[in-house]
Scaffold this active site. Sequence first.
Site, PDB file in Angstrom:
ATOM      1  N   GLU A  81       0.736  -1.262  -0.131  1.00 47.30           N
ATOM      2  CA  GLU A  81      -0.114  -0.060   0.086  1.00 47.30           C
ATOM      3  C   GLU A  81       0.871   1.283  -0.034  1.00 47.30           C
ATOM      4  O   GLU A  81       0.296   2.328  -0.455  1.00 47.30           O
ATOM      5  CB  GLU A  81      -0.922   0.089   1.095  1.00 47.30           C
ATOM      6  CG  GLU A  81      -1.995  -0.882   1.298  1.00 47.30           C
ATOM      7  CD  GLU A  81      -3.267  -0.237   0.252  1.00 47.30           C
ATOM      8  OE1 GLU A  81      -3.082   0.778  -0.414  1.00 47.30           O
ATOM      9  OE2 GLU A  81      -4.052  -1.238   0.357  1.00 47.30           O
ATOM     10  N   SER A 342     -28.934 -27.326  52.068  1.00 49.80           N
ATOM     11  CA  SER A 342     -28.364 -27.408  53.311  1.00 49.80           C
ATOM     12  C   SER A 342     -26.922 -26.802  52.961  1.00 49.80           C
ATOM     13  O   SER A 342     -26.119 -26.916  53.994  1.00 49.80           O
ATOM     14  CB  SER A 342     -28.129 -28.852  53.494  1.00 49.80           C
ATOM     15  OG  SER A 342     -29.282 -29.491  53.611  1.00 49.80           O
TER      16      SER A 342
END
Length: 791
Positions: A81, A342
């Site tokens: 690029e 419990s």
Amino acid sequence: MKQVKQWFKRYRYYFLVSGILLISGYYISLPTVLFHDPYSTVLEDRNGQLLGAMIAADGQWRFPPGIEVPDNFKTAIIAFEDKRFHYHWGVDLLALGRATKQNINSGKIISGGSTLTMQVIRLARKNQPRTFFEKLIEMMLATRLEFSYTKNEILNMYAAHAPFGGNVVGLEAACWRYFGRDISQLSWSEAALLAVLPNNPSLIHLGKNRDQLKSKRDRLLSQLLITKKIDSITYQLSRSESIPEYPLRLPGRAPHLLTRIAKDGYAQHRVQSTLDETLQERISDIVNQHHQSLKGNQVFNAAALVVEVKSGNVLAYVGNTRAGHEHGEHVDVITARRSTGSILKPFLFAAMLDEGKLLPDMLVPDVPTMINGFSPRNFSKQYDGAVSASQALIRSLNVPAVYELKEYRYEKFYELLRRIGMTTLNQPPDHYGLSLILGGAEGTLWDITGAYASMARTLNNYFEVPGKNRYSKKDFRSPVYIASDKDNHKIREESSWLSAGSIYLTFDALKEVYRPGEETGWRNFYSAKKIAWKTGTSHGLRDAWAVGINGDYAVGVWVGNADGEGRPGLTGTESASPILFDIFSQLPGNSWFQQPLSELKRISVCAQSGMRDTELCKETKEVMVTHAGLQTAPCGYHQKVHLSEDRKYRVHGDCENVNKVQSVAWFVLPPVQEYYYRTKNLSYQSLPPLRADCVSPAEVSAMDFIYPKLNARILIPRELDGQDGSALFEVAHRNNLTTIYWHIDGNYLGATKGKHRLAITPKPGSHLLTLVDEQGEVLERSIVIADHDSH
């Protein structure tokens, strides 16, 4: 010339102001924040490994910026690029000239000549129309960007926001969607492929354009070879790599935690958690393997949490099984409020030890009970009469726990639970009452596992912090799932709650709990890891809990259905504890707790009652107790009784010569407790009866049946709908205020007070009806229920 100088002198201030305005405009032209795009929520483990991600609000896979771009991609994207990226100030005049010539020759725009810096500006401006004026704006802002950021930062911006085809934005998201791995693991072939994509992201339609895309990639690889960025071997290997065939799913190793962090204010952020990726995957596999067998019983959901004791860091967070949407797999059970069963009993046990209201082996009642309309029952629906506190805890008996809570006071226990991290107690204490210890309140796996971990931290800190001896606000730490969380030392306001000694005795008792699938206990697992653990099962078999603890880890497990449906056999021991032990098998180390000796005292107790011994106790044993336990009452169960010479009868001075009386120590339980105790303890010796001449008129039978009569044969009528009706039995008692406990064939039916009537529906056949009052007097009657078919 003179006129020019006069003109310039006249307007010099305008030029100065205009220059200042121009420079200022140029300076402020670049926004402080370039990108306002929504980001994906990203969850990582403690080492930065991706655990999962949530798509951004605009439907794009766009990871938050901040990850360093790998060198091979930098090299590839610059080569493709912007070859002079490191040498220009945002605008490459040579590239613009080349692009202009190409566009003139072709008669249309085929090249823009944009640098990577200009492309960052175009991405930030949302791809404005490609006009000459827009190009000028991009050029100006690009130079401004170069003044504000380093080249490396500009590259990172580009990599984080460039389009990579479809709904994939940013290099990191592209790596996971196309290659299924971290950005740091990109090959040269993959780097080249991704470098050419932003130039034309539509090429990544994986069902089309594959040859064209490969051709572009290979040309870039050739360019890299020519410029000696890669060698010939790398070039050949890179060209041989295939193009991805379809987008891949992102990892989903902790989906429920991912959803939670988004709700907790971390949406659109990259969150580094405390989880360990490898352990998370193993624990998830364990939970889902058990899910395969559990769903045969129509049990579809389960969750597990692993917490490191020392730090409070969560190492594994499995919020649910892969049960499918129809079975609520999206529900995060770890944070869901469920009945506790419990699972809170160890906290009460430790609290009573801490205050000296209990010794580890002290007998507590286990008989049919009704307290202000509340009638607790054991899970087995059986009663032991009296049982040691530690055995009651190990076996998770409900009735003894209610007696203990009544002694401790549920208001105090409520406050204790809130201090140690229970955030779900939103009602006042009276709303829960004594049911608080039996699942009358709701809790979360998060809070409960964290509370167990904090108890273990107290023991560890006892040896690490000088003068440390209590579970205090400095030990409480809610589990932490974010590695950088500054709030991971959040504490409550109270100063001290449980002593190290009481916690150690509690864990010491819990390590003796029977293991799943075994008839015997801990000793058969001696070679396994030493773990203190507790189970819980809610009313209606809706919730199965198991929590385990050792010196390094706390593990919490919940099993059930997200919609609350109960199932037969859905208990903590059968459903949750096997998962618990499979998880512990995956955890390293086998650390156990040292005894906090300065917080404990070895004393002699009665072997039968577990209370401090007296001269009447025949057998004694030594146990460790807390300092507060030294204040408990001495054994009151051993009494001196007076017997006849042959020791068959009890006598007293009014019916026997005192010289013939034999005085002996005798272990005596209260009458109702004795009735149940002797059925489970064959060695128990009831008191000999009073000799006939020693019985006073007041001691004759206090109750008798009104119905059924002796040798009754009963036909129970059927209701209008054809269902079996019931028979109403009635008994008279001298004391209308006493409570009578009803049983049939040894099974407890219920209790009556005042009018002693009870409707029952026994099956046809012979039965034994047994009644026991509060004084332990027993009344029995045999009955026969006739079969309708025989009439």
